[in-house]
Design a protein around this motif. Structure first.
Motif, PDB file in Angstrom:
ATOM      1  N   LEU A   1      85.891 -80.041 -21.345  1.00 42.55           N
ATOM      2  CA  LEU A   1      84.946 -79.709 -20.567  1.00 42.55           C
ATOM      3  C   LEU A   1      84.524 -78.524 -21.724  1.00 42.55           C
ATOM      4  N   ARG A   2      85.948 -77.747 -21.950  1.00 43.01           N
ATOM      5  CA  ARG A   2      85.057 -76.836 -23.107  1.00 43.01           C
ATOM      6  C   ARG A   2      84.697 -75.331 -21.737  1.00 43.01           C
ATOM      7  N   PHE A   3      84.676 -74.882 -20.448  1.00 43.67           N
ATOM      8  CA  PHE A   3      84.068 -74.476 -19.943  1.00 43.67           C
ATOM      9  C   PHE A   3      84.365 -72.838 -20.461  1.00 43.67           C
ATOM     10  N   GLY A   4      82.527 -72.802 -20.004  1.00 45.14           N
ATOM     11  CA  GLY A   4      82.755 -71.080 -20.224  1.00 45.14           C
ATOM     12  C   GLY A   4      82.531 -71.038 -22.146  1.00 45.14           C
ATOM     13  N   GLY A   5      82.783 -72.067 -22.850  1.00 37.23           N
ATOM     14  CA  GLY A   5      82.868 -72.025 -24.416  1.00 37.23           C
ATOM     15  C   GLY A   5      83.922 -71.506 -24.678  1.00 37.23           C
ATOM     16  N   ILE A   6      85.105 -71.758 -23.971  1.00 34.52           N
ATOM     17  CA  ILE A   6      86.434 -71.444 -24.497  1.00 34.52           C
ATOM     18  C   ILE A   6      87.208 -72.683 -25.377  1.00 34.52           C
ATOM     19  N   ALA A   7      87.951 -72.473 -26.534  1.00 35.61           N
ATOM     20  CA  ALA A   7      88.931 -73.022 -27.336  1.00 35.61           C
ATOM     21  C   ALA A   7      89.530 -74.089 -26.441  1.00 35.61           C
ATOM     22  N   THR A   8      90.017 -74.887 -26.816  1.00 34.27           N
ATOM     23  CA  THR A   8      91.272 -75.762 -26.699  1.00 34.27           C
ATOM     24  C   THR A   8      91.962 -76.393 -27.054  1.00 34.27           C
ATOM     25  N   SER A   9      93.313 -76.380 -27.305  1.00 29.33           N
ATOM     26  CA  SER A   9      94.142 -77.499 -27.828  1.00 29.33           C
ATOM     27  C   SER A   9      94.802 -78.701 -26.703  1.00 29.33           C
ATOM     28  N   ASN A  10      94.081 -78.196 -25.553  1.00 29.77           N
ATOM     29  CA  ASN A  10      94.191 -79.796 -24.619  1.00 29.77           C
ATOM     30  C   ASN A  10      93.988 -80.943 -25.398  1.00 29.77           C
ATOM     31  N   HIS A  11      94.389 -82.364 -25.227  1.00 33.89           N
ATOM     32  CA  HIS A  11      94.694 -83.529 -25.611  1.00 33.89           C
ATOM     33  C   HIS A  11      92.917 -83.918 -25.081  1.00 33.89           C
ATOM     34  N   ILE A  12      92.236 -84.660 -25.936  1.00 32.23           N
ATOM     35  CA  ILE A  12      90.562 -84.953 -25.625  1.00 32.23           C
ATOM     36  C   ILE A  12      90.694 -85.790 -24.657  1.00 32.23           C
ATOM     37  N   GLY A  13      91.889 -86.808 -23.760  1.00 36.06           N
ATOM     38  CA  GLY A  13      91.659 -87.086 -22.740  1.00 36.06           C
ATOM     39  C   GLY A  13      91.022 -85.955 -21.699  1.00 36.06           C
ATOM     40  N   ALA A  14      91.656 -84.531 -20.882  1.00 37.75           N
ATOM     41  CA  ALA A  14      91.475 -83.788 -20.116  1.00 37.75           C
ATOM     42  C   ALA A  14      89.825 -83.035 -19.672  1.00 37.75           C
ATOM     43  N   THR A  15      89.760 -84.459 -19.343  1.00 37.90           N
ATOM     44  CA  THR A  15      88.319 -84.011 -19.084  1.00 37.90           C
ATOM     45  C   THR A  15      87.717 -83.908 -17.249  1.00 37.90           C
ATOM     46  N   CYS A  16      89.363 -83.972 -16.591  1.00 35.74           N
ATOM     47  CA  CYS A  16      88.542 -83.177 -15.209  1.00 35.74           C
ATOM     48  C   CYS A  16      88.592 -84.768 -14.356  1.00 35.74           C
ATOM     49  N   ASP A  17      88.246 -85.918 -15.090  1.00 37.08           N
ATOM     50  CA  ASP A  17      88.219 -87.150 -14.225  1.00 37.08           C
ATOM     51  C   ASP A  17      88.698 -87.144 -12.793  1.00 37.08           C
ATOM     52  N   GLY A  18      90.541 -87.118 -12.534  1.00 35.12           N
ATOM     53  CA  GLY A  18      91.204 -86.667 -11.133  1.00 35.12           C
ATOM     54  C   GLY A  18      90.937 -85.712 -10.415  1.00 35.12           C
ATOM     55  N   LEU A  19      90.177 -84.648 -11.161  1.00 33.83           N
ATOM     56  CA  LEU A  19      89.627 -83.780 -10.238  1.00 33.83           C
ATOM     57  C   LEU A  19      88.935 -84.632  -9.045  1.00 33.83           C
ATOM     58  N   VAL A  20      87.686 -84.970 -10.265  1.00 29.97           N
ATOM     59  CA  VAL A  20      85.684 -84.963  -9.634  1.00 29.97           C
ATOM     60  C   VAL A  20      86.515 -86.501  -8.717  1.00 29.97           C
ATOM     61  N   LEU A  21      87.012 -87.461  -9.403  1.00 30.97           N
ATOM     62  CA  LEU A  21      87.069 -88.562  -8.457  1.00 30.97           C
ATOM     63  C   LEU A  21      88.049 -88.273  -6.855  1.00 30.97           C
ATOM     64  N   ALA A  22      88.600 -87.287  -7.059  1.00 33.98           N
ATOM     65  CA  ALA A  22      89.180 -86.524  -5.902  1.00 33.98           C
ATOM     66  C   ALA A  22      88.799 -86.040  -4.510  1.00 33.98           C
ATOM     67  N   TYR A  23      87.672 -85.012  -5.565  1.00 34.87           N
ATOM     68  CA  TYR A  23      86.082 -84.905  -4.632  1.00 34.87           C
ATOM     69  C   TYR A  23      85.923 -85.103  -4.251  1.00 34.87           C
ATOM     70  N   ARG A  24      84.988 -86.502  -4.544  1.00 34.21           N
ATOM     71  CA  ARG A  24      83.742 -87.540  -3.500  1.00 34.21           C
ATOM     72  C   ARG A  24      84.450 -87.510  -2.981  1.00 34.21           C
ATOM     73  N   LEU A  25      86.055 -88.343  -3.161  1.00 32.86           N
ATOM     74  CA  LEU A  25      86.448 -89.000  -1.849  1.00 32.86           C
ATOM     75  C   LEU A  25      86.791 -87.834  -0.860  1.00 32.86           C
ATOM     76  N   GLY A  26      86.924 -86.402  -0.511  1.00 32.43           N
ATOM     77  CA  GLY A  26      86.745 -85.440   0.006  1.00 32.43           C
ATOM     78  C   GLY A  26      88.356 -84.336   0.679  1.00 32.43           C
ATOM     79  N   CYS A  27      89.415 -84.902  -0.975  1.00 34.48           N
ATOM     80  CA  CYS A  27      90.448 -84.544  -1.084  1.00 34.48           C
ATOM     81  C   CYS A  27      90.534 -82.394  -1.392  1.00 34.48           C
ATOM     82  N   ALA A  28      91.199 -82.323  -0.940  1.00 36.81           N
ATOM     83  CA  ALA A  28      91.235 -80.476  -1.377  1.00 36.81           C
ATOM     84  C   ALA A  28      92.141 -80.306  -2.468  1.00 36.81           C
ATOM     85  N   LEU A  29      90.685 -79.433  -3.195  1.00 35.25           N
ATOM     86  CA  LEU A  29      91.179 -78.788  -4.519  1.00 35.25           C
ATOM     87  C   LEU A  29      92.377 -78.051  -4.455  1.00 35.25           C
TER      88      LEU A  29
END
Length: 199
Positions: free
Chosen positions: A171-199
């Protein structure tokens, strides 16, 4: 134990940041090392912000994890006498880094992927989780998956859900470059947050 496991992954099985890790994996398996020393190094490296119980478990479980990976066929670098070749690294007070040449993550993922394929886990490749289901009281009961190959939605019921989806470097927050894999897009955190899980 009677459990049926489904593994959904939005890309192919094993496509992850892990395959890009080159440096190695740490475990206190050397003669002059111990989980206590590993804990002290990691605690200092985390500037004391670590969850001490989780860190203790990680350090104490390290040698068993290396033994398990070895039994799965992971080819860690060895010395001529057959012992593991341990390297020093930033923040380590003793040599404790094991490597597989410069493809450590790829090698670890290779053996994990093969172990899963040889078991009875139902593998759902190219299935992105788009929503977690709950019982109205914030207890997860399943998930809605999107099959990117067939363009169909799939509903999966579950008594328990584990999310291991990595971070959000792409997602390159703040324009920061990354070597992360193309799949690293925060999906799991968003899903957990929407269900009310503590992050």
């Amino acid at each position: 134990c009677g459990l049926k496991v489904h593994l959904a992954t939005k890309l192919r099985l094993g496509d992850s940041n892990t395959v890009m890790a080159e440096g190695g994996i740490q475990a206190s398996i050397g003669k002059n090392d111990s989980p206590r020393k590993h804990y002290a190094d990691a605690f200092v490296g985390g500037h004391g912000e670590n969850d001490s119980d989780l860190l203790r478990y990680l350090c104490e479980s390290g040698p068993k994890a290396i033994d398990w990976l070895k039994k799965l066929g992971c080819m860690f670098d060895r010395n001529q006498d057959g012992t593991y070749r341990l390297k020093s690294g930033g923040g380590t007070s003793t040599a404790r880094i094991l490597a597989c040449r410069d493809i450590t993550g790829l090698e670890i993922m290779r053996v994990l992927r093969e172990a899963i394929r040889q078991g009875d886990t139902v593998i759902l490749e190219n299935h992105s989780a788009i929503e977690l289901l709950d019982d109205g009281n914030r207890s997860a009961t399943g998930a809605i998956l999107w099959n990117s190959q067939t363009k169909n939605l799939v509903s999966v019921s579950a008594r328990a859900i584990l999310i291991a989806s990595g971070g959000g470097g792409q997602l390159r927050f703040g324009g920061i470059a990354t070597s992360n894999h193309i799949g690293a897009t925060c999906d799991g955190l968003v899903l957990a947050y929407r269900l009310g899980c503590a992050l």
